[in-house]
Design a protein around this motif. Structure first.
Motif, PDB file in Angstrom:
ATOM      1  N   ASN A   3      -1.887  -1.072   7.595  1.00 56.46           N
ATOM      2  CA  ASN A   3      -2.912  -1.088   7.098  1.00 56.46           C
ATOM      3  C   ASN A   3      -3.475  -1.509   5.478  1.00 56.46           C
ATOM      4  OD1 ASN A   3      -4.883  -0.839   8.643  1.00 56.46           O
ATOM      5  ND2 ASN A   3      -5.519   0.752   8.584  1.00 56.46           N
ATOM      6  N   GLY A   4      -2.144  -0.861   5.372  1.00 60.03           N
ATOM      7  CA  GLY A   4      -1.710  -0.914   3.546  1.00 60.03           C
ATOM      8  C   GLY A   4      -1.044  -2.188   3.024  1.00 60.03           C
ATOM      9  N   SER A   5      -0.137  -2.740   4.244  1.00 61.99           N
ATOM     10  CA  SER A   5       0.580  -3.775   4.247  1.00 61.99           C
ATOM     11  C   SER A   5      -0.268  -5.747   4.131  1.00 61.99           C
ATOM     12  CB  SER A   5       1.267  -4.000   5.825  1.00 61.99           C
ATOM     13  OG  SER A   5       1.962  -5.238   5.590  1.00 61.99           O
ATOM     14  N   THR A   7      -6.132  -4.249  -1.601  1.00 62.39           N
ATOM     15  CA  THR A   7      -7.893  -4.186  -2.508  1.00 62.39           C
ATOM     16  C   THR A   7      -8.084  -2.873  -2.640  1.00 62.39           C
ATOM     17  OG1 THR A   7      -7.950  -4.199   0.525  1.00 62.39           O
ATOM     18  CG2 THR A   7      -7.940  -6.697  -0.363  1.00 62.39           C
ATOM     19  N   GLY A   8      -8.187  -1.746  -1.856  1.00 57.89           N
ATOM     20  CA  GLY A   8      -8.581  -0.682  -2.335  1.00 57.89           C
ATOM     21  C   GLY A   8      -9.579  -0.905  -0.900  1.00 57.89           C
ATOM     22  N   PHE A   9     -10.559   0.603  -0.517  1.00 56.98           N
ATOM     23  CA  PHE A   9     -11.676   0.692  -0.192  1.00 56.98           C
ATOM     24  C   PHE A   9     -13.244   0.287  -0.738  1.00 56.98           C
ATOM     25  CE2 PHE A   9      -9.156   4.153   1.719  1.00 56.98           C
ATOM     26  CZ  PHE A   9      -8.339   2.818   2.570  1.00 56.98           C
ATOM     27  N   THR A  43     -14.809  -2.342  11.446  1.00 52.24           N
ATOM     28  CA  THR A  43     -12.966  -2.765  10.507  1.00 52.24           C
ATOM     29  C   THR A  43     -13.894  -3.873   9.555  1.00 52.24           C
ATOM     30  OG1 THR A  43     -12.298  -4.810  11.762  1.00 52.24           O
ATOM     31  CG2 THR A  43     -13.678  -4.810  12.724  1.00 52.24           C
ATOM     32  N   THR A  44     -12.940  -4.537   8.680  1.00 51.56           N
ATOM     33  CA  THR A  44     -13.630  -5.795   7.518  1.00 51.56           C
ATOM     34  C   THR A  44     -12.703  -6.789   8.267  1.00 51.56           C
ATOM     35  OG1 THR A  44     -12.112  -4.893   5.948  1.00 51.56           O
ATOM     36  CG2 THR A  44     -14.834  -3.741   6.070  1.00 51.56           C
ATOM     37  N   LYS A  45     -12.162  -6.324   9.025  1.00 49.78           N
ATOM     38  CA  LYS A  45     -11.061  -7.824   9.229  1.00 49.78           C
ATOM     39  C   LYS A  45     -11.518  -8.688  10.360  1.00 49.78           C
ATOM     40  CE  LYS A  45      -7.234  -4.800   8.305  1.00 49.78           C
ATOM     41  NZ  LYS A  45      -6.711  -3.510   8.878  1.00 49.78           N
ATOM     42  N   MET A 104     -10.028   0.282  15.655  1.00 49.97           N
ATOM     43  CA  MET A 104      -9.958   1.869  15.829  1.00 49.97           C
ATOM     44  C   MET A 104      -8.360   2.338  15.067  1.00 49.97           C
ATOM     45  SD  MET A 104     -11.335   2.278  18.268  1.00 49.97           S
ATOM     46  CE  MET A 104     -10.510   3.493  18.835  1.00 49.97           C
ATOM     47  N   GLY A 105      -8.117   1.411  14.701  1.00 53.48           N
ATOM     48  CA  GLY A 105      -6.421   2.001  14.032  1.00 53.48           C
ATOM     49  C   GLY A 105      -6.739   3.648  13.503  1.00 53.48           C
ATOM     50  N   LEU A 106      -7.614   3.442  12.653  1.00 52.23           N
ATOM     51  CA  LEU A 106      -8.467   5.001  11.705  1.00 52.23           C
ATOM     52  C   LEU A 106      -8.487   5.647  12.913  1.00 52.23           C
ATOM     53  CD1 LEU A 106      -9.204   4.216   7.869  1.00 52.23           C
ATOM     54  CD2 LEU A 106      -6.832   4.907   8.978  1.00 52.23           C
TER      55      LEU A 106
HETATM   56  P1  ADP Z   1      -8.664  -2.302  11.726  1.00 52.95           P
HETATM   57  O1  ADP Z   1      -7.108  -2.709  10.796  1.00 52.95           O
HETATM   58  O2  ADP Z   1      -8.810  -2.970  13.341  1.00 52.95           O
HETATM   59  O3  ADP Z   1      -9.565  -2.924  11.190  1.00 52.95           O
HETATM   60  P2  ADP Z   1      -8.982   0.490  11.140  1.00 52.95           P
HETATM   61  O4  ADP Z   1      -9.646   1.436  12.362  1.00 52.95           O
HETATM   62  O5  ADP Z   1      -7.152   0.348  11.061  1.00 52.95           O
HETATM   63  O6  ADP Z   1      -9.021  -1.304  12.074  1.00 52.95           O
HETATM   64  O7  ADP Z   1      -9.105   0.420   9.480  1.00 52.95           O
HETATM   65  C1  ADP Z   1     -10.533   0.126   9.525  1.00 52.95           C
HETATM   66  C2  ADP Z   1     -10.878  -0.524   8.212  1.00 52.95           C
HETATM   67  O8  ADP Z   1     -10.524   0.132   7.113  1.00 52.95           O
HETATM   68  C3  ADP Z   1     -10.391  -2.049   7.741  1.00 52.95           C
HETATM   69  O9  ADP Z   1     -11.138  -3.209   8.688  1.00 52.95           O
HETATM   70  C4  ADP Z   1     -10.170  -1.686   6.244  1.00 52.95           C
HETATM   71  O10 ADP Z   1     -11.685  -2.946   6.286  1.00 52.95           O
HETATM   72  C5  ADP Z   1     -10.242  -0.497   5.473  1.00 52.95           C
HETATM   73  N1  ADP Z   1      -9.051  -0.150   5.927  1.00 52.95           N
HETATM   74  C6  ADP Z   1      -8.345   0.247   6.422  1.00 52.95           C
HETATM   75  N2  ADP Z   1      -6.729   1.113   5.877  1.00 52.95           N
HETATM   76  C7  ADP Z   1      -7.469   0.112   4.161  1.00 52.95           C
HETATM   77  C8  ADP Z   1      -6.269  -0.131   3.427  1.00 52.95           C
HETATM   78  N3  ADP Z   1      -5.508   0.775   3.067  1.00 52.95           N
HETATM   79  N4  ADP Z   1      -6.850  -0.683   1.722  1.00 52.95           N
HETATM   80  C9  ADP Z   1      -8.253  -1.359   1.973  1.00 52.95           C
HETATM   81  N5  ADP Z   1      -9.308  -1.228   3.407  1.00 52.95           N
HETATM   82  C10 ADP Z   1      -8.207  -0.666   4.226  1.00 52.95           C
END
Ligand code: ADP
Length: 635
Positions: A520-522, A555-557, A571-573, A579-581
């Motif tokens: 995510n960070g990368s 980018t930050g949240f 997700t914003t991607k 599901m990661g977090l």
């Molecule tokens: P995914 O990576 O598949 O979107 P995650 O649950 O890992 O799912 O992350 C959810 C969302 O949290 C991401 O789509 C992103 O918007 C935000 N996010 C997670 N980690 C970061 C980060 N290090 N910096 C900015 N946004 C993050």
């Protein structure tokens, strides 16, 4: 008595019992016929002794005759049974009159009894009914009635008349039926007829009253009276108003029905246990839960017989706590039915009487099998999903790892070729060849480590948690993530604490968390033109646990996303799963830890993982911390 009657000659020759006495019934003199007939000496008969030889049913009648005699009026006659010398009752016609003024006991009574020997001897004595009906029944706070031998009603007391609003004239015979609620008439008549036929005593519940004032539930108790020959001479009944009891019973029945229903719906049984006597009460649902026939006598043996063998200790402990007077018992364990079916239950109990040594326990047993199964299914689904995302992550990692593994392989080949060249010289340079072989071993080791980690991550790893060195786990993760990080031009900075306590952790799960956070960070730094620095920090937390922070400069949240970050599927991607977090949170919380995300003061964001510790200094990992120092210096 008159002087004439006192004359022993005359009195003692008369074939009748003659005696007199005071209004309370105490005899002051009796003639010799008494002794002849009863076989008792005069001393035993004087005073109240003679009354002891009367039939118990007749005493009241005679006593009343004696008491009333001195008031004057007509002589009283009655049939009375008196015990003879052979111990059998003989029937007498007794006449009681007032003592004359010239008698010895003025104001008292004088009585004579003649043996009753005629064809009517066996007939019921009027005296019995008469006597009973003269009793002041109006003052008795229950309804009283009486019938002739064939059931013909000829007496009701005032209470009955007031209650039903029906005078005796209307009630007599069979008219009383009108005072019975129409719905109960047929049934009460049936019962009454059965009693008349059988000659047995009995009872009947029915509503009594009238249309205007309404009806109330009553209980009528009926008993026959028999003569010396055993023949029924009358029937006597008492009626009690049981409306309030009936209502209370109905309310109780209703609330019990509701309770039973609620217990069935919620799969909750209730019990009461006296830990001192072992007495156990079960609600119907308890029988269903433990699968015993309703009404079976149950005790703790029956409870343990249905307890899963592996959970017997747990159940025994729970009941031991009840025995010890514990204030709150709350335990979950499994039951096993005779056919092998298993049920999960939760048992709660607390004392209902807090007096020392006297307390009884009230408790509930809830069947939580469905909830447990759902929990297991959910856990399974989550595990499967976690595995799927791990595999998905692996897909991305594999390409760069393959590249990473091919590097050491190429290096091995190059070093092998160099080694051969050193050896093929006219004068082989064994030292250089040695160094080339050492490099080959190192490269091979590196490739093996990467492949091993990859396999561990891909496996659906069921290994248990153990006290582990988080720094080592971070370093192994870096080994996996590094190729992809390099591809994204990410500079990884490790700031690992040298004095890190060991914490109980599932190594592969923690790796999965770290890979997610690093990825995510990368990804958040994709658009960063300057240095894309990803920092992983480990430190000891105050409670003896470990804190790991993964910080980026991306980018930050977005502020409005903050709440949803750890929700599944957020997700914003474009190609994200979201599901990661969520998985990270589940994993860390299953370790008793916490995970938090926040934006940096400067650019980027950071995610902090806290793992609880055991606060045991001997668990500090000095060896791996030395490695951590190496790692810090390397990055
Ligand atoms: P995914 O990576 O598949 O979107 P995650 O649950 O890992 O799912 O992350 C959810 C969302 O949290 C991401 O789509 C992103 O918007 C935000 N996010 C997670 N980690 C970061 C980060 N290090 N910096 C900015 N946004 C993050």
């Amino acid at each position: 008595m008159t002087p004439e009657l006192d004359s022993p000659n005359l009195l003692d020759t008369i074939p009748a019992l003659i005696w007199n006495g005071s209004p309370d019934g105490g005899a002051s003199s009796l003639n010799a016929a008494w002794t002849r007939f009863t076989g008792r000496p005069p001393a035993e008969l004087l005073g109240f002794g003679w009354q002891r030889l009367l039939h118990p049913d007749d005493i009241y009648c005679v006593q009343e005759g004696c008491a009333r005699a001195h008031g004057g009026g007509a002589d009283r006659r009655m049939h009375v049974r008196i015990l003879d010398a052979s111990g059998r009752y003989q029937r007498f016609l007794v006449s009681i009159s007032a003592n004359g003024a010239d008698y010895d006991a003025p104001g008292g009574f004088a009585a004579a009894a003649i043996r009753f020997i005629d064809s009517r001897a066996d007939k019921p004595t009027d005296c019995m009914g008469e006597r009973d009906l003269r009793f002041p029944w109006g003052h008795v706070p229950v309804m009283v009635w009486s019938t002739q031998a064939d059931g013909y009603l000829d007496f009701v007391n005032d209470h009955w008349v007031r209650f039903t609003g029906m005078p005796l004239e209307r009630a007599q015979g069979w008219g009383w039926q009108e005072a019975v609620h129409p719905d109960d008439r047929e049934r009460s008549m049936r019962v009454w007829r059965q009693l008349l036929e059988s000659g047995l005593e009995g009872s009947c519940e029915c509503r009594l009253g009238n249309h205007e004032r309404g009806y109330r539930w009553c209980m009528s108790i009926v008993k026959p009276r028999r003569d010396a020959t055993g023949r029924i001479v009358r029937w006597y009944g008492a009626i009690l108003d049981i409306e309030d009891r009936k209502r209370a019973e109905d309310a109780l029945r209703l609330s019990e029905a509701y309770l039973t229903d609620a217990q069935r719906l919620s799969h909750t049984g209730s019990f009461a246990l006296n830990p001192h006597t072992g007495a156990l009460y079960w609600s119907p649902e308890m029988y269903r839960l433990y699968e015993y026939e309703p009404g079976t006598k149950v005790d703790l043996r029956a409870v343990f017989a249905r307890t899963h063998p592996d959970d017997l200790d747990e159940a025994t402990r729970a009941f031991a706590r009840i025995g010890a007077g514990d204030l709150e018992v709350d335990t979950t364990h499994r039951l096993m039915m005779p056919d092998g079916r298993v049920k999960d239950i939760r048992l709660l109990a607390h004392p209902v009487d807090y007096q020392a040594g006297k307390s009884e326990y009230a408790g509930a047993v809830i069947d939580i099998s469905e909830a447990k199964q759902a929990e297991r299914r959910l856990q399974q689904a989550h595990d499967d999903l976690a595995h799927a995302t791990r595999i998905a992550t692996l897909g991305e990692l594999t390409a760069s790892i393959a590249h990473e593994v091919s590097q050491p392989l190429a290096a091995i080949a190059a070093n092998g070729a160099a080694g051969l060249r050193w050896l093929a010289r006219g004068e082989p340079d064994v030292g250089e060849a040695w160094l080339a072989v050492e490099r080959m071993i190192k490269d091979a080791q590196r490739a093996t480590d990467v492949v091993r980690q990859l396999r561990a991550l891909a496996r659906k790893d069921g290994t248990a948690r153990k006290f582990d060195d988080v720094n080592r786990i971070i370093q192994e993760t870096v080994l996996l993530a590094q190729p992809q990080l390099s591809k994204n031009r990410v500079v990884l900075k490790l700031e690992l604490c040298a004095q890190l306590p060991r914490v109980e952790v599932h190594a592969v799960q923690l790796q999965q968390v770290l890979i997610n956070l690093m990825t995510n960070g990368s990804q958040s730094m994709d658009g960063v033109d300057g240095a894309r620095v990803l920092t992983v920090t480990s430190s000891a937390s105050a409670d003896g646990g470990v804190r790991v922070v993964v910080r980026d400069v991306g980018t930050g949240f977005a502020a409005h996303d903050h709440e949803k970050l750890f929700s599944p599927f957020f997700t914003t991607k474009q190609d994200g799963m979201g599901m990661g977090l969520s998985i990270c949170k589940t994993i860390i919380e299953s370790h008793g830890g916490t995970i938090m995300a926040c934006n940096n003061a400067g650019p980027g964001a950071q995610v902090t993982v806290e793992l609880p510790g055991a606060c045991r200094p001997e668990r500090y990992a000095s060896a791996s911390s030395r490695k951590a120092d190496d790692a810090n210096s390397r990055v």
